[in-house]
Design a protein around this motif. Sequence first.
Motif, short mmCIF file in Angstrom:
data_model
loop_
_atom_site.label_atom_id
_atom_site.label_comp_id
_atom_site.label_asym_id
_atom_site.label_seq_id
_atom_site.Cartn_x
_atom_site.Cartn_y
_atom_site.Cartn_z
N UNK A 7 -5.97 97.24 35.55
CA UNK A 7 -5.14 98.38 35.21
C UNK A 7 -5.57 99.68 35.88
N UNK A 8 -6.67 99.72 36.56
CA UNK A 8 -7.05 100.93 37.25
C UNK A 8 -8.29 101.56 36.67
N UNK A 9 -8.49 102.84 37.00
CA UNK A 9 -9.72 103.54 36.66
C UNK A 9 -9.77 103.99 35.20
N UNK A 10 -8.64 104.30 34.62
CA UNK A 10 -8.59 104.77 33.23
C UNK A 10 -9.16 103.69 32.33
N UNK A 11 -10.06 104.06 31.38
CA UNK A 11 -10.59 103.04 30.48
C UNK A 11 -9.45 102.33 29.76
N UNK A 12 -9.50 101.00 29.80
CA UNK A 12 -8.45 100.23 29.16
C UNK A 12 -8.48 100.40 27.65
N UNK A 13 -9.68 100.35 27.08
CA UNK A 13 -9.78 100.43 25.64
C UNK A 13 -9.77 101.89 25.20
N UNK A 14 -8.64 102.31 24.72
CA UNK A 14 -8.51 103.65 24.15
C UNK A 14 -8.25 103.55 22.66
N UNK A 15 -8.74 102.46 22.06
CA UNK A 15 -8.47 102.22 20.64
C UNK A 15 -9.10 103.25 19.74
N UNK A 24 -2.42 106.14 30.04
CA UNK A 24 -2.98 105.28 31.09
C UNK A 24 -2.36 105.69 32.42
N UNK A 25 -2.71 106.88 32.93
CA UNK A 25 -2.03 107.39 34.13
C UNK A 25 -2.35 106.62 35.40
N UNK A 26 -3.42 105.84 35.39
CA UNK A 26 -3.81 105.13 36.61
C UNK A 26 -3.32 103.69 36.67
N UNK A 27 -2.54 103.27 35.69
CA UNK A 27 -2.05 101.89 35.74
C UNK A 27 -1.11 101.73 36.92
N UNK A 28 -1.01 100.53 37.40
CA UNK A 28 -0.14 100.25 38.52
C UNK A 28 0.54 98.91 38.29
N UNK A 29 1.86 98.92 38.32
CA UNK A 29 2.61 97.69 38.14
C UNK A 29 3.83 97.88 37.27
N UNK A 30 4.30 96.79 36.71
CA UNK A 30 5.50 96.78 35.89
C UNK A 30 5.21 97.35 34.51
N UNK A 31 6.18 98.11 34.01
CA UNK A 31 6.09 98.70 32.67
C UNK A 31 7.36 98.35 31.91
N UNK A 32 7.20 97.92 30.66
CA UNK A 32 8.35 97.71 29.77
C UNK A 32 8.35 98.81 28.73
N UNK A 48 5.53 101.44 38.29
CA UNK A 48 4.83 102.70 38.54
C UNK A 48 4.91 103.13 39.99
N UNK A 49 5.13 102.22 40.91
CA UNK A 49 5.22 102.58 42.32
C UNK A 49 6.51 103.36 42.60
N UNK A 50 7.64 102.83 42.15
CA UNK A 50 8.93 103.49 42.39
C UNK A 50 9.21 104.59 41.38
N UNK A 51 8.62 104.47 40.19
CA UNK A 51 8.81 105.45 39.11
C UNK A 51 10.28 105.58 38.72
N UNK A 52 10.95 104.43 38.69
CA UNK A 52 12.35 104.39 38.28
C UNK A 52 12.52 103.39 37.15
N UNK A 53 13.19 103.83 36.09
CA UNK A 53 13.43 102.97 34.93
C UNK A 53 14.83 102.37 35.01
N UNK A 54 14.95 101.15 34.50
CA UNK A 54 16.24 100.46 34.49
C UNK A 54 16.46 99.84 33.11
#
Length: 167
Positions: A7-15, A24-32, A48-54
């Motif tokens: 998921x990138x540099x941001x710590x995954x566990x933000x519990x 999680x600003x550094x995640x890269x990939x598909x988002x639902x 996150x690459x295109x930054x377009x929601x559908x």
Amino acid sequence: MPDAAKLGKQPLNQSHLPITQRRYPDVSGTVLAFDFGEKRIGVAVGDTLLKLAHALLTIEAEENAAKFAQIDALLQEWRPVLLVVGLPMSMDGEAHAMTALAQKFAQRLEGRFNLPVVMVDERLSSAEAAQTLYEAGVRGRAQKPLLDQVAAQTILQSYFDAYHGRA
């Protein structure tokens, strides 16, 4: 499920943070994204690459088990790295009954699917979705089956705009 370590540099566990404060600003990939409602849950997808929601679909099921089974199928198909849930608030920013239900839904998603979840202010998302549909020529009762998924699209787009910037 996707490998959380990618998921990138941001710590995954933000519990340690309340679910409404996680980012999680550094995640890269598909988002639902999900527009949670007691009767219907709108779903949108983006990257996150295109930054377009559908807009994707609307989940309509009586039982929670059926809703989560449909969500599980979507996660298997889309393999998202992050989930976004709309946070309903009153216009003055105060929490109300649906706020707690949406937070509980977000926590259940995180617990069941072991994916990071972010909550995004969804004020006016349904109104914006209705306007978008109206402008597309979808009016009146024809909007109902599409409204929740277009609201989820609005929520996801606002997430991309706020936390991933526009290209």
